[in-house]
Every structure is written in structure tokens, then in C-alpha cells.
Design a protein around this motif. Structure first.
Motif, PDB file in Angstrom:
ATOM      1  N   LYS A  81       0.821  -1.218   0.000  1.00  0.00           N
ATOM      2  CA  LYS A  81       0.000   0.000   0.000  1.00  0.00           C
ATOM      3  C   LYS A  81       0.852   1.264   0.000  1.00  0.00           C
ATOM      4  CE  LYS A  81      -3.716  -2.462   0.320  1.00  0.00           C
ATOM      5  NZ  LYS A  81      -4.559  -2.674  -0.833  1.00  0.00           N
ATOM      6  N   VAL A  82       2.005   1.235   0.657  1.00  0.00           N
ATOM      7  CA  VAL A  82       2.849   2.425   0.755  1.00  0.00           C
ATOM      8  C   VAL A  82       3.471   2.786  -0.597  1.00  0.00           C
ATOM      9  CG1 VAL A  82       5.003   3.300   1.766  1.00  0.00           C
ATOM     10  CG2 VAL A  82       3.309   2.201   3.210  1.00  0.00           C
ATOM     11  N   ILE A  83       3.879   1.785  -1.368  1.00  0.00           N
ATOM     12  CA  ILE A  83       4.515   2.053  -2.667  1.00  0.00           C
ATOM     13  C   ILE A  83       3.543   2.769  -3.618  1.00  0.00           C
ATOM     14  CG2 ILE A  83       5.597   0.999  -4.698  1.00  0.00           C
ATOM     15  CD1 ILE A  83       7.370   1.073  -2.157  1.00  0.00           C
ATOM     16  N   PRO A  84       2.297   2.314  -3.775  1.00  0.00           N
ATOM     17  CA  PRO A  84       1.371   3.087  -4.620  1.00  0.00           C
ATOM     18  C   PRO A  84       1.119   4.504  -4.103  1.00  0.00           C
ATOM     19  CG  PRO A  84       0.512   0.891  -4.312  1.00  0.00           C
ATOM     20  CD  PRO A  84       1.707   1.023  -3.409  1.00  0.00           C
ATOM     21  N   VAL A  85       1.054   4.674  -2.768  1.00  0.00           N
ATOM     22  CA  VAL A  85       0.864   6.023  -2.215  1.00  0.00           C
ATOM     23  C   VAL A  85       2.065   6.896  -2.561  1.00  0.00           C
ATOM     24  CG1 VAL A  85       0.734   7.349  -0.060  1.00  0.00           C
ATOM     25  CG2 VAL A  85      -0.725   5.387  -0.394  1.00  0.00           C
ATOM     26  N   LEU A  86       3.260   6.355  -2.452  1.00  0.00           N
ATOM     27  CA  LEU A  86       4.471   7.089  -2.816  1.00  0.00           C
ATOM     28  C   LEU A  86       4.424   7.520  -4.281  1.00  0.00           C
ATOM     29  CD1 LEU A  86       7.439   7.973  -2.190  1.00  0.00           C
ATOM     30  CD2 LEU A  86       8.102   5.696  -2.997  1.00  0.00           C
ATOM     31  N   LEU A  87       4.057   6.604  -5.161  1.00  0.00           N
ATOM     32  CA  LEU A  87       3.967   6.940  -6.590  1.00  0.00           C
ATOM     33  C   LEU A  87       2.855   7.953  -6.865  1.00  0.00           C
ATOM     34  CD1 LEU A  87       4.563   3.387  -8.078  1.00  0.00           C
ATOM     35  CD2 LEU A  87       6.157   5.313  -8.087  1.00  0.00           C
ATOM     36  N   LEU A  88       1.738   7.833  -6.157  1.00  0.00           N
ATOM     37  CA  LEU A  88       0.655   8.805  -6.328  1.00  0.00           C
ATOM     38  C   LEU A  88       1.070  10.195  -5.843  1.00  0.00           C
ATOM     39  CD1 LEU A  88      -2.403   6.621  -5.325  1.00  0.00           C
ATOM     40  CD2 LEU A  88      -2.046   7.715  -7.546  1.00  0.00           C
ATOM     41  N   PHE A  92       1.142  13.437  -8.034  1.00  0.00           N
ATOM     42  CA  PHE A  92       0.401  14.627  -7.622  1.00  0.00           C
ATOM     43  C   PHE A  92       1.280  15.876  -7.648  1.00  0.00           C
ATOM     44  CE2 PHE A  92      -1.022  17.515  -4.247  1.00  0.00           C
ATOM     45  CZ  PHE A  92      -2.296  17.793  -4.702  1.00  0.00           C
ATOM     46  N   PHE A  93       2.485  15.776  -7.081  1.00  0.00           N
ATOM     47  CA  PHE A  93       3.346  16.950  -6.986  1.00  0.00           C
ATOM     48  C   PHE A  93       4.051  17.301  -8.292  1.00  0.00           C
ATOM     49  CE2 PHE A  93       3.178  16.010  -2.365  1.00  0.00           C
ATOM     50  CZ  PHE A  93       2.627  17.221  -1.986  1.00  0.00           C
ATOM     51  N   THR A  94       4.035  16.400  -9.272  1.00  0.00           N
ATOM     52  CA  THR A  94       4.678  16.703 -10.557  1.00  0.00           C
ATOM     53  C   THR A  94       3.687  16.850 -11.698  1.00  0.00           C
ATOM     54  OG1 THR A  94       5.045  14.348 -11.022  1.00  0.00           O
ATOM     55  CG2 THR A  94       6.818  15.549  -9.903  1.00  0.00           C
ATOM     56  N   CYS A  95       2.416  16.649 -11.439  1.00  0.00           N
ATOM     57  CA  CYS A  95       1.403  16.726 -12.493  1.00  0.00           C
ATOM     58  C   CYS A  95       1.198  18.174 -12.933  1.00  0.00           C
ATOM     59  CB  CYS A  95       0.086  16.144 -12.005  1.00  0.00           C
ATOM     60  SG  CYS A  95      -1.150  15.985 -13.308  1.00  0.00           S
ATOM     61  N   LYS A  96       1.141  18.381 -14.244  1.00  0.00           N
ATOM     62  CA  LYS A  96       0.981  19.738 -14.761  1.00  0.00           C
ATOM     63  C   LYS A  96      -0.433  20.011 -15.289  1.00  0.00           C
ATOM     64  CE  LYS A  96       2.499  18.525 -19.357  1.00  0.00           C
ATOM     65  NZ  LYS A  96       3.273  18.879 -20.496  1.00  0.00           N
ATOM     66  N   HIS A  97      -1.297  19.034 -15.189  1.00  0.00           N
ATOM     67  CA  HIS A  97      -2.651  19.182 -15.720  1.00  0.00           C
ATOM     68  C   HIS A  97      -3.595  19.792 -14.692  1.00  0.00           C
ATOM     69  CE1 HIS A  97      -1.486  16.984 -19.261  1.00  0.00           C
ATOM     70  NE2 HIS A  97      -0.955  16.049 -18.495  1.00  0.00           N
ATOM     71  N   TRP A  98      -4.692  20.342 -15.176  1.00  0.00           N
ATOM     72  CA  TRP A  98      -5.637  21.045 -14.326  1.00  0.00           C
ATOM     73  C   TRP A  98      -6.402  20.092 -13.421  1.00  0.00           C
ATOM     74  CZ3 TRP A  98     -10.712  19.669 -14.919  1.00  0.00           C
ATOM     75  CH2 TRP A  98     -11.032  19.016 -16.110  1.00  0.00           C
ATOM     76  N   TRP A  99      -6.469  18.815 -13.735  1.00  0.00           N
ATOM     77  CA  TRP A  99      -7.269  17.863 -12.989  1.00  0.00           C
ATOM     78  C   TRP A  99      -6.485  17.137 -11.904  1.00  0.00           C
ATOM     79  CZ3 TRP A  99      -4.744  13.393 -13.527  1.00  0.00           C
ATOM     80  CH2 TRP A  99      -3.998  13.207 -14.685  1.00  0.00           C
ATOM     81  N   TYR A 100      -5.272  17.593 -11.591  1.00  0.00           N
ATOM     82  CA  TYR A 100      -4.409  16.849 -10.679  1.00  0.00           C
ATOM     83  C   TYR A 100      -4.997  16.698  -9.272  1.00  0.00           C
ATOM     84  CZ  TYR A 100      -2.710  21.228  -8.630  1.00  0.00           C
ATOM     85  OH  TYR A 100      -2.614  22.429  -7.998  1.00  0.00           O
ATOM     86  N   HIS A 101      -5.975  17.496  -8.899  1.00  0.00           N
ATOM     87  CA  HIS A 101      -6.598  17.345  -7.582  1.00  0.00           C
ATOM     88  C   HIS A 101      -7.338  16.019  -7.450  1.00  0.00           C
ATOM     89  CE1 HIS A 101      -5.997  21.712  -7.724  1.00  0.00           C
ATOM     90  NE2 HIS A 101      -5.777  21.564  -6.432  1.00  0.00           N
ATOM     91  N   ALA A 102      -7.731  15.426  -8.568  1.00  0.00           N
ATOM     92  CA  ALA A 102      -8.427  14.135  -8.525  1.00  0.00           C
ATOM     93  C   ALA A 102      -7.521  13.037  -7.978  1.00  0.00           C
ATOM     94  CB  ALA A 102      -8.921  13.759  -9.920  1.00  0.00           C
ATOM     95  N   ILE A 103      -6.231  13.210  -8.019  1.00  0.00           N
ATOM     96  CA  ILE A 103      -5.288  12.212  -7.515  1.00  0.00           C
ATOM     97  C   ILE A 103      -5.382  12.102  -5.997  1.00  0.00           C
ATOM     98  CG2 ILE A 103      -2.833  11.566  -7.454  1.00  0.00           C
ATOM     99  CD1 ILE A 103      -2.493  13.174 -10.055  1.00  0.00           C
ATOM    100  N   ILE A 104      -5.940  13.093  -5.343  1.00  0.00           N
ATOM    101  CA  ILE A 104      -6.108  13.052  -3.884  1.00  0.00           C
ATOM    102  C   ILE A 104      -7.038  11.907  -3.477  1.00  0.00           C
ATOM    103  CG2 ILE A 104      -7.008  14.328  -1.887  1.00  0.00           C
ATOM    104  CD1 ILE A 104      -6.064  16.875  -3.247  1.00  0.00           C
ATOM    105  N   VAL A 105      -8.014  11.562  -4.310  1.00  0.00           N
ATOM    106  CA  VAL A 105      -8.974  10.511  -3.957  1.00  0.00           C
ATOM    107  C   VAL A 105      -8.280   9.152  -3.799  1.00  0.00           C
ATOM    108  CG1 VAL A 105     -11.053   9.294  -4.685  1.00  0.00           C
ATOM    109  CG2 VAL A 105     -10.916  11.776  -4.940  1.00  0.00           C
ATOM    110  N   PRO A 106      -7.488   8.676  -4.785  1.00  0.00           N
ATOM    111  CA  PRO A 106      -6.808   7.393  -4.526  1.00  0.00           C
ATOM    112  C   PRO A 106      -5.757   7.484  -3.416  1.00  0.00           C
ATOM    113  CG  PRO A 106      -6.246   8.210  -6.720  1.00  0.00           C
ATOM    114  CD  PRO A 106      -7.301   9.103  -6.157  1.00  0.00           C
ATOM    115  N   ILE A 107      -5.146   8.658  -3.226  1.00  0.00           N
ATOM    116  CA  ILE A 107      -4.212   8.814  -2.107  1.00  0.00           C
ATOM    117  C   ILE A 107      -4.962   8.610  -0.789  1.00  0.00           C
ATOM    118  CG2 ILE A 107      -2.848  10.498  -0.809  1.00  0.00           C
ATOM    119  CD1 ILE A 107      -1.914  11.646  -3.497  1.00  0.00           C
TER     120      ILE A 107
END
Length: 184
Positions: A81-88, A92-107
Motif C-alpha cells: 500500500k505504501v509504494i502506490p501512495v508514494l507513486l501517487l 500529484f506533486f509533478t502533475c501539470k494538468h488542471w485535474w491533478y486534484h483528482a489524484i487526492i482521492v486514490p491517495i
């Protein structure tokens, strides 16, 4: 050389110096992030080096496996579980798209599962209860939809490209802490 040309040359020189300094930092940070991403399979398989015992003692801490009755299995579950959170988080911190806030849900989902694994009384760690994520999703999903609607309204009215609109709606804090503070 006139004063205006000299001033322009000096400003251009300062800009290039700052750009080189910025690019060095970006290269170093990018190298660290790339190495971390490339090392995730090794990080995931670190559980192999953990003894197959109920209590695992090392110089940093003592881990007592409750429900799993094996420190190796417990760490396998945690690392799974920690490895996917690390990748997410990296995404999240490197995403340049406007929808990057959606990544908070799987985190948030993985974080909830990690908390369930760490809780020794939890017998069904993957039994996901959507109720805990509904408030978070109730904020993020409409926000993303509203930003998308504003973008398309401006796209139809102003004749801007999607890249220009994404740049306009993107909030770019200068530091990681600034990006974290943006949400609170």
C-alpha cells in the motif's frame, strides 16, 4: 553600445544565469524523483529481508505482527500500500494538468487502507468503506467539474488553446510546502 542595449544585454545575462541555476535544481530534483520511481520494485520487495517471525526487532524499532502472525507478511501488506501512495504523491506533486486534484482521492483511499493494516485489530483491511471518502469526493469532483466548465466557457469565448487555459487555471506554488499549503 547604447545604454538601452547594454541594459538589455545585462538583463538577458541575469535571466540566463537564473535559468541555469533553476535548471540545475530541476535536474537534481528530477534525478532524485526518477531514481525513486525506478527503485520502487526494489522497495516493494524489501519485505523479503524481514524475518518470518511474530516479533521483528532491529536497531530502529520493534515490529510486532498481530493479525498476520508474521512480520514478513505484515510488512508485505504495508509495502503493498505504501509504494502506490508514494507513486501517487510523486504524480500529484509533478502533475501539470488542471485535474491533478483528482489524484487526492486514490491517495486518501490507500491511506485509509494503510491505517487499516497498521491497526492490528483490523481483520478485513481491503474491505473499503466508501463512506469515509464521500466527503473528500464531494469537494474534489464538483471542483474539477467547475474548473472544466470554466475552461470550456473561456475556450468558446476567447479562442484560447487548451494549453493556455490549463496554464491560466494552474496554481503554481514555488515549493512543495507551498503546494501542500494550497489545500489547507
Amino acid at each position: 553600445m547604447s545604454k538601452l542595449q547594454h541594459k538589455s544585454t545585462r538583463l538577458e545575462s541575469n535571466w540566463l544565469h537564473k535559468d541555469k541555476k533553476l535548471s540545475r535544481k530541476a535536474i537534481i530534483l528530477g534525478s532524485i524523483v526518477g531514481t525513486l520511481v525506478a527503485a520502487t520494485p526494489f522497495l516493494f520487495y524489501l519485505y523479503i529481508f524481514i524475518p518470518d517471525e511474530v516479533i521483528w526487532e532491529n536497531f530502529l524499532f520493534t515490529y510486532k505482527s498481530g493479525f498476520y502472525e508474521s512480520a514478513q507478511i505484515g510488512m508485505w501488506m504495508i509495502l503493498g500500500k505504501v509504494i502506490p501512495v508514494l507513486l501517487l504523491f510523486i504524480w500529484f506533486f509533478t502533475c501539470k494538468h488542471w485535474w491533478y486534484h483528482a489524484i487526492i482521492v486514490p491517495i486518501a483511499m490507500y491511506s485509509y487502507q494503510i491505517a487499516g493494516i497498521i491497526n492490528s485489530e483490523s481483520r478485513h483491511f481491503d474491505e473499503f468503506k466508501l463512506m469515509y471518502l464521500v466527503p473528500l469526493m464531494a469537494i474534489i469532483i464538483p471542483s474539477i467539474y467547475l474548473i472544466r466548465a470554466q475552461m470550456f466557457n473561456k475556450l468558446n469565448d476567447a479562442g484560447k488553446t487548451m494549453e493556455e487555459l490549463e496554464a491560466e487555471f494552474m496554481i503554481k506554488p514555488t515549493t512543495v510546502w507551498g503546494k501542500v499549503k494550497q489545500f489547507f
